[in-house]
Design an enzyme around this catalytic site. Structure first.
Site, PDB file in Angstrom:
ATOM      1  N   LYS A 190       0.845  -1.188   0.000  1.00 21.58           N
ATOM      2  CA  LYS A 190       0.000   0.000   0.000  1.00 21.58           C
ATOM      3  C   LYS A 190       0.877   1.232   0.000  1.00 21.58           C
ATOM      4  CE  LYS A 190       0.631   2.121   3.222  1.00 21.58           C
ATOM      5  NZ  LYS A 190       1.915   2.781   3.663  1.00 21.58           N
ATOM      6  N   TYR A 202      -4.429   4.200   6.191  1.00 26.58           N
ATOM      7  CA  TYR A 202      -4.896   3.196   7.157  1.00 26.58           C
ATOM      8  C   TYR A 202      -6.249   3.598   7.741  1.00 26.58           C
ATOM      9  CZ  TYR A 202      -0.349   0.931   7.027  1.00 26.58           C
ATOM     10  OH  TYR A 202       0.774   0.253   6.617  1.00 26.58           O
TER      11      TYR A 202
HETATM   12  P1  NAD Z   1      12.394   2.152   1.980  1.00 25.94           P
HETATM   13  O1  NAD Z   1      12.826   3.479   1.526  1.00 25.94           O
HETATM   14  O2  NAD Z   1      12.931   1.667   3.273  1.00 25.94           O
HETATM   15  O3  NAD Z   1      12.744   1.055   0.871  1.00 25.94           O
HETATM   16  C1  NAD Z   1      12.523   1.289  -0.489  1.00 25.94           C
HETATM   17  C2  NAD Z   1      13.401   0.363  -1.329  1.00 25.94           C
HETATM   18  O4  NAD Z   1      13.221   0.749  -2.690  1.00 25.94           O
HETATM   19  C3  NAD Z   1      14.889   0.499  -1.002  1.00 25.94           C
HETATM   20  O5  NAD Z   1      15.481  -0.779  -1.051  1.00 25.94           O
HETATM   21  C4  NAD Z   1      15.418   1.364  -2.156  1.00 25.94           C
HETATM   22  O6  NAD Z   1      16.767   1.094  -2.462  1.00 25.94           O
HETATM   23  C5  NAD Z   1      14.515   0.920  -3.289  1.00 25.94           C
HETATM   24  N1  NAD Z   1      14.428   1.899  -4.365  1.00 25.94           N
HETATM   25  C6  NAD Z   1      14.510   1.613  -5.676  1.00 25.94           C
HETATM   26  N2  NAD Z   1      14.421   2.700  -6.427  1.00 25.94           N
HETATM   27  C7  NAD Z   1      14.309   3.740  -5.577  1.00 25.94           C
HETATM   28  C8  NAD Z   1      14.174   5.148  -5.748  1.00 25.94           C
HETATM   29  N3  NAD Z   1      14.135   5.705  -6.967  1.00 25.94           N
HETATM   30  N4  NAD Z   1      14.087   5.912  -4.653  1.00 25.94           N
HETATM   31  C9  NAD Z   1      14.085   5.372  -3.420  1.00 25.94           C
HETATM   32  N5  NAD Z   1      14.184   4.043  -3.189  1.00 25.94           N
HETATM   33  C10 NAD Z   1      14.306   3.235  -4.258  1.00 25.94           C
HETATM   34  O7  NAD Z   1      10.805   2.150   1.986  1.00 25.94           O
HETATM   35  P2  NAD Z   1       9.856   1.152   2.765  1.00 25.94           P
HETATM   36  O8  NAD Z   1       9.508   1.739   4.073  1.00 25.94           O
HETATM   37  O9  NAD Z   1      10.416  -0.214   2.744  1.00 25.94           O
HETATM   38  O10 NAD Z   1       8.524   1.257   1.866  1.00 25.94           O
HETATM   39  C11 NAD Z   1       8.383   0.524   0.673  1.00 25.94           C
HETATM   40  C12 NAD Z   1       6.892   0.356   0.352  1.00 25.94           C
HETATM   41  O11 NAD Z   1       6.280  -0.330   1.421  1.00 25.94           O
HETATM   42  C13 NAD Z   1       6.114   1.661   0.203  1.00 25.94           C
HETATM   43  O12 NAD Z   1       5.130   1.519  -0.784  1.00 25.94           O
HETATM   44  C14 NAD Z   1       5.457   1.856   1.544  1.00 25.94           C
HETATM   45  O13 NAD Z   1       4.258   2.611   1.503  1.00 25.94           O
HETATM   46  C15 NAD Z   1       5.187   0.436   1.941  1.00 25.94           C
HETATM   47  N6  NAD Z   1       5.140   0.248   3.393  1.00 25.94           N
HETATM   48  C16 NAD Z   1       4.138  -0.482   3.919  1.00 25.94           C
HETATM   49  C17 NAD Z   1       4.081  -0.724   5.278  1.00 25.94           C
HETATM   50  C18 NAD Z   1       3.013  -1.616   5.843  1.00 25.94           C
HETATM   51  O14 NAD Z   1       2.855  -1.636   7.048  1.00 25.94           O
HETATM   52  N7  NAD Z   1       2.291  -2.341   5.015  1.00 25.94           N
HETATM   53  C19 NAD Z   1       5.046  -0.167   6.111  1.00 25.94           C
HETATM   54  C20 NAD Z   1       6.084   0.573   5.552  1.00 25.94           C
HETATM   55  C21 NAD Z   1       6.127   0.765   4.185  1.00 25.94           C
END
Ligand code: NAD
Length: 417
Positions: free
Chosen positions: A164, A249
């Site tokens: 999401k 959420y």
């Molecule tokens: P994050 O920034 O920690 O990780 C993102 C990943 O994408 C990294 O490995 C990064 O290297 C990669 N990436 C590739 N291309 C990129 C770019 N152009 N810019 C930035 N990063 C790039 O983010 P996250 O917290 O892991 O979130 C990822 C997804 O998960 C999002 O869609 C977020 O909304 C979702 N999320 C959901 C929950 C949940 O509880 N369901 C919690 C946190 C995040």
């Protein structure tokens, strides 16, 4: 506080909620106890009348028969929650990684027993098509990247679980749904709270009329966001600020707990001028949703406040709340009603689960039994339509009317934990 009798009767309801066995439409209930016929029978430990049987987890699927996942994006969520969750899952296993960082991916692959040959880059991602071990691709990338990776994953012939918010605009959501339909693969949006037992207990109370007619829903999901350089603060990558990231959420809970769709929305956003974190996106958003039954949802979300996570559904007969709500663990369910002319507040005892294992296992069962996921692409599309309407209202100062979704947004209820 609850009387002993009230507490007991409520525990009964709670344990009924926890009972194993599929809800209608979930398919063959035998599926939830794989190999039950092979289970070794052990003699009872406590052979005394006052000791009930110990609650133990149902058998897990043999590793070779579990559904294989490729995890795309090795960021915070993938490393801290999703990969560890495979250890708690029953039907799912991690078999491939997709990352822009080969060194990191190689270390993580070794940690989780994933073959080096099953590490892909964002460029070689499409070669997943040739990996028969991968049945599901789990997209865990920044929001605006979801659409392209879902479309490419569908073209590779794999089922898709996508984080999401589904995407950053309606057109991309529709493109993702259509690509998955064309490729005849499943698309599920990872709304973990819709698979979480305390949230499901509230849904059940609403469905069974225990709260009476729904009147008001209040929710907040706020956190203090740090690093101004992260993608969450970039409009092009995130699609907005706190609203699509954490406000979704509250929005999603108002919809799935009530079972209704809003017909009119109001929104207000605040974007400070002097905070480097909010040069592109809003810091705070509050929104109101009006539902056909007369239910009104009042929600707030923020990136500048201390963590605050709460929801309450208020009906004419009773209310049910999660405080805290929305987190990965530590949720607390309370409900209040009038009983024998007294207001009683009850805390049903429902065990926490690993929400990521729960949602992945739902997807795996859908793949194995060819079922529609409970939270398909249409569910994410509807949240995006409402998100757009909230932003439009915030910009114009007027409410925005919404037509009902073209198709049902949810599949059959998930099996209970
Ligand atoms: P994050 O920034 O920690 O990780 C993102 C990943 O994408 C990294 O490995 C990064 O290297 C990669 N990436 C590739 N291309 C990129 C770019 N152009 N810019 C930035 N990063 C790039 O983010 P996250 O917290 O892991 O979130 C990822 C997804 O998960 C999002 O869609 C977020 O909304 C979702 N999320 C959901 C929950 C949940 O509880 N369901 C919690 C946190 C995040």
């Amino acid at each position: 506080m609850a009387t002993a009798q009230t507490r007991r009767s409520f525990l009964k309801i709670a344990s009924a909620t926890l009972a194993t066995g599929a809800l209608p439409g979930q398919g063959n209930p035998a599926r939830q106890k794989p190999n039950a016929q092979d289970a070794v029978q052990l003699p009872p430990l406590h052979n005394v009348p006052t000791e009930g049987p110990e609650k133990s987890p149902s058998p897990t699927e043999p590793y070779s028969q579990r559904v294989g996942y490729a995890i795309v994006g090795l960021g915070d969520l993938a490393l801290k929650e999703i990969l560890p969750a495979f250890g708690a899952s029953k039907y799912s296993k991690a078999v491939a990684l997709v990352s822009g960082d080969k060194v990191k991916a190689t270390r993580i692959a070794a940690q989780y027993g994933i073959k080096e040959a099953s590490i892909y880059s964002y460029e070689s991602y499409d070669e997943l098509a040739k990996n028969p071990e991968v049945q599901v691709i789990y997209i865990v990338l920044p929001n605006s990247m979801h659409a392209d990776f879902v479309v490419r994953g569908a073209k590779a012939g794999k089922h898709i679980l996508c984080e999401k918010p589904m995407s950053t605009n309606v057109r991309d959501c529709e493109r993702m749904i259509s690509a998955c339909n064309q490729a005849n693969v499943k698309l599920m949006i990872a709304y973990r709270q819709q698979y979480e037992p305390m949230n499901r207990a509230i849904v059940k109370m609403v469905k069974e009329g225990k709260l009476g007619a729904l009147k008001s829903f209040v929710a907040t999901n706020a956190q203090n966001q740090g690093d101004p350089g992260q993608w969450r603060q970039k409009l092009a990558l995130a699609g907005g600020g706190c609203l699509p990231d954490v406000g979704v959420y509250c929005l999603n809970a108002a919809r799935f707990i009530s079972g209704e769709e809003p017909t009119e929305v109001w929104g207000t956003t605040y974007q400070p001028k002097d905070d480097p974190r909010f040069t592109e996106v809003e810091e705070t958003c509050s929104f109101t949703l009006k539902f056909p039954s007369g239910l009104i949802a009042s929600c707030s979300t923020g990136y500048g406040a201390h963590r605050s996570q709460f929801l309450r559904m208020e009906g004419e007969k009773a209310w049910a709340e999660l405080n805290p709500a929305f987190g990965y663990s530590g949720l607390k369910l309370r409900t209040a009603k009038l009983e024998d002319a007294q207001n009683v507040t009850i805390e049903p005892m429902i065990e926490s689960v690993d929400q990521f294992a729960q949602e992945m296992d739902h997807m795996s069962v859908c793949v194995q039994q060819n079922l529609q996921p409970h939270t398909p692409g249409e569910e994410g599309l509807q949240d995006q339509r409402i998100t757009d309407a909230i932003y439009k209202s915030a910009k114009t100062g007027n409410s925005v009317k919404l037509s009902p979704p073209a198709k049902p947004t949810r599949g059959p209820d998930p099996m209970e934990s």
